[in-house]
Design an enzyme around this catalytic site. Structure first.
Site, PDB file in Angstrom:
ATOM      1  N   ARG A  69      20.336   4.792  -9.019  1.00 33.77           N
ATOM      2  CA  ARG A  69      19.095   5.565  -9.136  1.00 33.77           C
ATOM      3  C   ARG A  69      19.386   7.058  -9.024  1.00 33.77           C
ATOM      4  NH1 ARG A  69      14.890   7.300  -4.795  1.00 33.77           N
ATOM      5  NH2 ARG A  69      16.775   7.348  -3.527  1.00 33.77           N
ATOM      6  N   GLY A 107      11.146  14.536  -2.882  1.00 32.94           N
ATOM      7  CA  GLY A 107      10.048  14.813  -3.792  1.00 32.94           C
ATOM      8  C   GLY A 107      10.000  13.886  -4.992  1.00 32.94           C
ATOM      9  N   ARG A 126      24.776  10.097  -5.432  1.00 33.88           N
ATOM     10  CA  ARG A 126      24.845   9.552  -4.074  1.00 33.88           C
ATOM     11  C   ARG A 126      25.939   8.518  -3.864  1.00 33.88           C
ATOM     12  NH1 ARG A 126      18.499   8.723  -2.820  1.00 33.88           N
ATOM     13  NH2 ARG A 126      18.080  10.930  -2.669  1.00 33.88           N
ATOM     14  N   GLU A 138      18.398  18.242  -6.865  1.00 31.30           N
ATOM     15  CA  GLU A 138      19.093  17.216  -6.092  1.00 31.30           C
ATOM     16  C   GLU A 138      20.280  16.693  -6.888  1.00 31.30           C
ATOM     17  OE1 GLU A 138      16.029  14.380  -5.004  1.00 31.30           O
ATOM     18  OE2 GLU A 138      15.582  15.521  -3.206  1.00 31.30           O
ATOM     19  N   ALA A 159       3.247   2.851  -5.142  1.00 29.55           N
ATOM     20  CA  ALA A 159       3.033   1.989  -6.313  1.00 29.55           C
ATOM     21  C   ALA A 159       1.676   1.292  -6.228  1.00 29.55           C
ATOM     22  CB  ALA A 159       4.166   0.969  -6.411  1.00 29.55           C
ATOM     23  N   ASP A 215       9.967  -8.820   0.488  1.00 28.64           N
ATOM     24  CA  ASP A 215       9.009  -9.935   0.396  1.00 28.64           C
ATOM     25  C   ASP A 215       8.576 -10.220  -1.045  1.00 28.64           C
ATOM     26  OD1 ASP A 215       9.229  -9.602   3.093  1.00 28.64           O
ATOM     27  OD2 ASP A 215       7.087  -9.361   3.486  1.00 28.64           O
ATOM     28  N   SER A 241       0.819  -1.215   0.000  1.00 26.33           N
ATOM     29  CA  SER A 241       0.000   0.000   0.000  1.00 26.33           C
ATOM     30  C   SER A 241       0.852   1.264   0.000  1.00 26.33           C
ATOM     31  CB  SER A 241      -0.923  -0.014   1.221  1.00 26.33           C
ATOM     32  OG  SER A 241      -0.123  -0.021   2.391  1.00 26.33           O
ATOM     33  N   GLY A 242       1.983   1.223  -0.709  1.00 19.48           N
ATOM     34  CA  GLY A 242       2.784   2.429  -0.896  1.00 19.48           C
ATOM     35  C   GLY A 242       2.335   3.157  -2.156  1.00 19.48           C
ATOM     36  N   GLN A 246      11.270  12.348   1.614  1.00 18.91           N
ATOM     37  CA  GLN A 246      11.318  13.758   2.012  1.00 18.91           C
ATOM     38  C   GLN A 246      11.411  14.653   0.779  1.00 18.91           C
ATOM     39  OE1 GLN A 246      14.835  13.823   4.434  1.00 18.91           O
ATOM     40  NE2 GLN A 246      13.800  12.979   6.220  1.00 18.91           N
ATOM     41  N   HIS A 286      22.330   5.776   1.158  1.00 17.67           N
ATOM     42  CA  HIS A 286      22.150   7.222   1.271  1.00 17.67           C
ATOM     43  C   HIS A 286      23.286   7.761   2.117  1.00 17.67           C
ATOM     44  CE1 HIS A 286      20.473  11.135   1.912  1.00 17.67           C
ATOM     45  NE2 HIS A 286      19.480  10.861   1.086  1.00 17.67           N
ATOM     46  N   HIS A 330      19.582   2.350   1.453  1.00 18.51           N
ATOM     47  CA  HIS A 330      18.451   3.244   1.198  1.00 18.51           C
ATOM     48  C   HIS A 330      17.508   2.754   0.110  1.00 18.51           C
ATOM     49  CE1 HIS A 330      16.383   7.026   1.189  1.00 18.51           C
ATOM     50  NE2 HIS A 330      16.738   7.327  -0.046  1.00 18.51           N
TER      51      HIS A 330
HETATM   52  C1  FAD Z   1      13.692   7.944   4.057  1.00 14.22           C
HETATM   53  C2  FAD Z   1      13.417   7.808   2.593  1.00 14.22           C
HETATM   54  C3  FAD Z   1      13.380   8.933   1.788  1.00 14.22           C
HETATM   55  C4  FAD Z   1      13.091   8.809   0.423  1.00 14.22           C
HETATM   56  N1  FAD Z   1      12.985   9.948  -0.336  1.00 14.22           N
HETATM   57  C5  FAD Z   1      12.598   9.828  -1.626  1.00 14.22           C
HETATM   58  C6  FAD Z   1      12.340  10.991  -2.422  1.00 14.22           C
HETATM   59  O1  FAD Z   1      12.436  12.113  -1.946  1.00 14.22           O
HETATM   60  N2  FAD Z   1      11.974  10.810  -3.711  1.00 14.22           N
HETATM   61  C7  FAD Z   1      11.835   9.569  -4.291  1.00 14.22           C
HETATM   62  O2  FAD Z   1      11.502   9.490  -5.465  1.00 14.22           O
HETATM   63  N3  FAD Z   1      12.063   8.475  -3.554  1.00 14.22           N
HETATM   64  C8  FAD Z   1      12.420   8.565  -2.245  1.00 14.22           C
HETATM   65  N4  FAD Z   1      12.627   7.438  -1.510  1.00 14.22           N
HETATM   66  C9  FAD Z   1      12.374   6.134  -2.132  1.00 14.22           C
HETATM   67  C10 FAD Z   1      10.867   5.930  -2.262  1.00 14.22           C
HETATM   68  O3  FAD Z   1      10.235   6.422  -1.093  1.00 14.22           O
HETATM   69  C11 FAD Z   1      10.512   4.470  -2.435  1.00 14.22           C
HETATM   70  O4  FAD Z   1      11.266   3.892  -3.447  1.00 14.22           O
HETATM   71  C12 FAD Z   1       9.046   4.309  -2.771  1.00 14.22           C
HETATM   72  O5  FAD Z   1       8.258   4.979  -1.817  1.00 14.22           O
HETATM   73  C13 FAD Z   1       8.664   2.851  -2.830  1.00 14.22           C
HETATM   74  O6  FAD Z   1       7.270   2.767  -2.913  1.00 14.22           O
HETATM   75  P1  FAD Z   1       6.590   1.356  -3.047  1.00 14.22           P
HETATM   76  O7  FAD Z   1       5.141   1.605  -3.227  1.00 14.22           O
HETATM   77  O8  FAD Z   1       7.304   0.557  -4.058  1.00 14.22           O
HETATM   78  O9  FAD Z   1       6.866   0.647  -1.637  1.00 14.22           O
HETATM   79  P2  FAD Z   1       6.600   1.122  -0.131  1.00 14.22           P
HETATM   80  O10 FAD Z   1       6.152   2.513  -0.049  1.00 14.22           O
HETATM   81  O11 FAD Z   1       7.781   0.726   0.658  1.00 14.22           O
HETATM   82  O12 FAD Z   1       5.353   0.228   0.300  1.00 14.22           O
HETATM   83  C14 FAD Z   1       5.498  -1.161   0.474  1.00 14.22           C
HETATM   84  C15 FAD Z   1       4.170  -1.720   0.899  1.00 14.22           C
HETATM   85  O13 FAD Z   1       4.199  -3.130   0.781  1.00 14.22           O
HETATM   86  C16 FAD Z   1       3.658  -3.716   1.953  1.00 14.22           C
HETATM   87  N5  FAD Z   1       4.234  -5.056   2.077  1.00 14.22           N
HETATM   88  C17 FAD Z   1       5.524  -5.430   2.022  1.00 14.22           C
HETATM   89  N6  FAD Z   1       5.621  -6.764   2.105  1.00 14.22           N
HETATM   90  C18 FAD Z   1       4.366  -7.239   2.218  1.00 14.22           C
HETATM   91  C19 FAD Z   1       3.804  -8.536   2.354  1.00 14.22           C
HETATM   92  N7  FAD Z   1       4.561  -9.644   2.386  1.00 14.22           N
HETATM   93  N8  FAD Z   1       2.466  -8.656   2.460  1.00 14.22           N
HETATM   94  C20 FAD Z   1       1.660  -7.563   2.454  1.00 14.22           C
HETATM   95  N9  FAD Z   1       2.145  -6.306   2.301  1.00 14.22           N
HETATM   96  C21 FAD Z   1       3.478  -6.156   2.195  1.00 14.22           C
HETATM   97  C22 FAD Z   1       4.036  -2.765   3.058  1.00 14.22           C
HETATM   98  O14 FAD Z   1       3.208  -2.998   4.185  1.00 14.22           O
HETATM   99  C23 FAD Z   1       3.775  -1.434   2.338  1.00 14.22           C
HETATM  100  O15 FAD Z   1       2.407  -1.167   2.376  1.00 14.22           O
HETATM  101  C24 FAD Z   1      12.900   7.539  -0.144  1.00 14.22           C
HETATM  102  C25 FAD Z   1      12.951   6.413   0.668  1.00 14.22           C
HETATM  103  C26 FAD Z   1      13.205   6.532   2.022  1.00 14.22           C
HETATM  104  C27 FAD Z   1      13.241   5.305   2.874  1.00 14.22           C
END
Ligand code: FAD
Length: 533
Positions: free
Chosen positions: A381, A50, A285, A117, A17, A218, A14-15, A48, A239, A346
């Site tokens: 990246r 963007g 980075r 950046e 994506a 996972d 639920s991120g 943080q 990072h 990171h």
């Molecule tokens: C501190 C920090 C700062 C960042 N800053 C930036 C930025 O400024 N700009 C940028 O572009 N990127 C940034 N990034 C990277 C970016 O945030 C991530 O790459 C992006 O948010 C990933 O999104 P996602 O939807 O793929 O996964 P996530 O947002 O990590 O979501 C993963 C989801 O999967 C769920 N999940 C995982 N495993 C399971 C499972 N087995 N069963 C059920 N649910 C599961 C979790 O509960 C969660 O809901 C940053 C990352 C961090 C950590």
């Protein structure tokens, strides 16, 4: 007996994506979204800086493409880069249409303020002050909650995928997943025409990481076990500037600080980045992280410093209100003094290998966001390209599913999970011990600077842990920690094996045994193929 749920599409994660994909699926589809802890917990919420997009008329898509290709050190898939960058501006408009408030350009309420950046040749980062991820996640959750075709299952962790091949059927396609309801402790069976892996990255495999606890690889591990190939798993981004404080778990000091002039300093107060790269603090980075690692090892220092205190306090408070408050809570006033920093794992550049639609090797199974390797990032990246990737490929996958789902059926019968296994009283200590051991040796042997000998040492330990965990997994009742540990070990195995295959230094993979980039042949991705592919 397991409880069975039937949906058209199962979105695991639920991120940015998973949620953005769900919102773009045909409203006629019944959709389930799983989050393994709270709905909002994941990397997205902590972003943080963007989202990168060409929004300034003085900037161009071509320049954003070039910056991305350059950061990727020859390993980006150019078609993925052009696709993502070419669709960036419309993602910002889409988020605005959902109500997301980006920080406006002073005096121009209808335009986004853009930061710059490392590695970007222009200001092109749209942001919501210094808490873009939180604003993004809140916006998407709000929109998802307004949809009556979407059901959200928080505290549900997917254990393994169910495929036709696993049930001895052909042709191979996805059928659903086994999911542990963490509250009840029971494993449920989710049936779906299509499954989307949006589970984020695997940085928790390292001792020091900016990622929250859920980032245990996972989706990558489940896809691998189900028979999907992975790509470029050796490329882990560290990072450079993570707040050095025993209690500052997962607190990053955004690259935007350096974008606004913050300097990296040695303990004696002198700056050093110019020695390593003419772009100084704005070098990509990997270069900054390696320079810090080098200086820390040279000086035997626990940490170095990041200083922006020479800027007016009002400027710092206006641009970095959250970072300011968090640092203050740890006893550091960034308007008056330099902040102590160390590098931390990171971002997982590699992942489940996909095409431009997010398709994996299994029909109906998609991977998006940090779980996937679309080819956008290559060997490194570019900052703020990852949220962009979540949104662009989330949309592409949704469009693909919208066009295909009618041709895919839902499995009527799927086997229950075997609930007869018992809990072993010894389990918890073994799991936590193995978890600590894994993260420490990955940090020591598979970190910023690598050698073949250290990688081989890590491989032997990974093999041992994998064996031990398999035994546990087969004999005892599963728990959240055991599922995560099993996946972390799988992710570690893929990282180490990929790193051993790359006999050169390129992008984020730096090894003392092969310190140069091998330009004698065309760059190649590290594709690993599972035995059941
Ligand atoms: C501190 C920090 C700062 C960042 N800053 C930036 C930025 O400024 N700009 C940028 O572009 N990127 C940034 N990034 C990277 C970016 O945030 C991530 O790459 C992006 O948010 C990933 O999104 P996602 O939807 O793929 O996964 P996530 O947002 O990590 O979501 C993963 C989801 O999967 C769920 N999940 C995982 N495993 C399971 C499972 N087995 N069963 C059920 N649910 C599961 C979790 O509960 C969660 O809901 C940053 C990352 C961090 C950590």
């Amino acid at each position: 007996m397991s409880h069975h749920f039937v949906h058209d599409v199962l979105v695991i994660g639920s991120g940015a994506a998973g949620l953005s994909l769900a919102l773009r699926l045909d409203p006629a589809l019944r959709i389930a979204i799983l989050a393994k802890s709270e709905l909002s917990e994941g990397n997205t919420r902590y972003a943080q800086g963007g989202i990168s997009a060409v929004l300034d008329p003085a900037d161009s898509v071509e320049e954003h493409v070039q910056d991305t290709l350059e950061a990727g050190a020859g390993l980006c898939r150019p078609e993925a880069v052009r696709y993502a960058v070419g669709h960036a501006a419309e993602q910002i408009r889409w988020l605005q249409s959902l109500g997301m408030q980006f920080t406006p350009r002073p005096g121009h309420a209808d335009e986004c303020h853009l930061t710059r950046e490392g590695g970007h040749s222009h200001r092109r980062i749209a942001h919501a002050t210094d808490a873009t991820g939180r604003a993004l996640e809140d916006t998407l959750i709000h929109a998802v909650q307004a949809r009556d075709n979407i059901t959200v299952f928080a505290n549900h962790i997917a254990v393994d995928l169910i495929t036709a091949a696993k049930l001895g059927q052909s042709p191979q396609h996805i059928l659903g997943a086994y999911v542990l309801d963490r509250d009840s402790g029971h494993v449920q069976v989710f049936h779906a025409r299509s499954v989307v892996l949006a589970t984020g990255g695997a940085s928790k495999v390292y001792l020091y990481t900016s990622n929250p606890d859920v980032s245990t690889g996972d989706g990558i591990a489940m896809a691998w076990r189900a028979g999907c190939r992975t790509a470029n798993m050796e490329f882990i981004q560290f990072h450079p500037t993570y707040l050095y404080h025993p209690k500052a778990k997962s607190f990053l000091l955004s690259e935007a600080l350096r974008g606004e002039g913050a300097r990296l300093l040695l303990p004696d107060g002198s700056s050093f980045m110019q020695k390593f790269d003419p772009r100084g603090e704005l070098a990509p980075r990997d270069i900054v992280a390696r320079a810090i690692d080098h200086e820390m090892k040279r000086l035997g220092a626990d940490h170095l410093y990041l200083d922006i205190s020479f800027k007016p306090a009002e400027f710092i408070l206006e641009h970095f209100p959250n970072i300011y408050q968090r640092c203050l809570a740890f006893g550091f006033d960034m308007t008056k003094e330099p902040l102590p920093i160390v590098p931390a794992a990171h971002y997982t550049c590699g992942g489940v290998s996909t095409d431009l639609h997010g398709r994996t090797d299994i029909r109906g199974l998609y991977a998006i966001g940090e779980t996937a390797c679309t080819g956008l990032h290559g060997a490194n990246r570019l900052a703020s390209n990852s949220l962009l990737e979540c949104l662009v490929f989330g949309e592409a996958a949704a469009r693909d599913i919208n066009g295909l789902w009618r041709a895919w059926s839902i499995a009527g019968e799927l086997p229950d999970w075997d609930e007869s296994r018992v809990t072993d009283s010894d389990e918890q200590v073994v799991v936590s011990h193995n978890w600590d051991e894994l993260r420490r040796f990955m940090w020591d042997y598979v970190g910023i600077v690598r050698t073949t000998k250290r990688l081989q040492r890590a491989q032997r330990r990974v093999d041992l842990l994998a064996h031990e965990i398999d035994e546990y997994y087969s004999n005892f009742r599963i728990s959240n920690d055991l599922i995560e540990l099993r996946n972390l070990v799988q992710a570690a195995d893929l990282i180490v094996r990929s790193a051993l295959r790359r006999t050169e230094s390129r992008g984020l993979h730096y090894t003392l045994d092969y310190p140069e980039t091998d330009d004698s042949q065309p760059p190649r991705e590290t594709i690993l193929t599972p035995p059941n592919y």
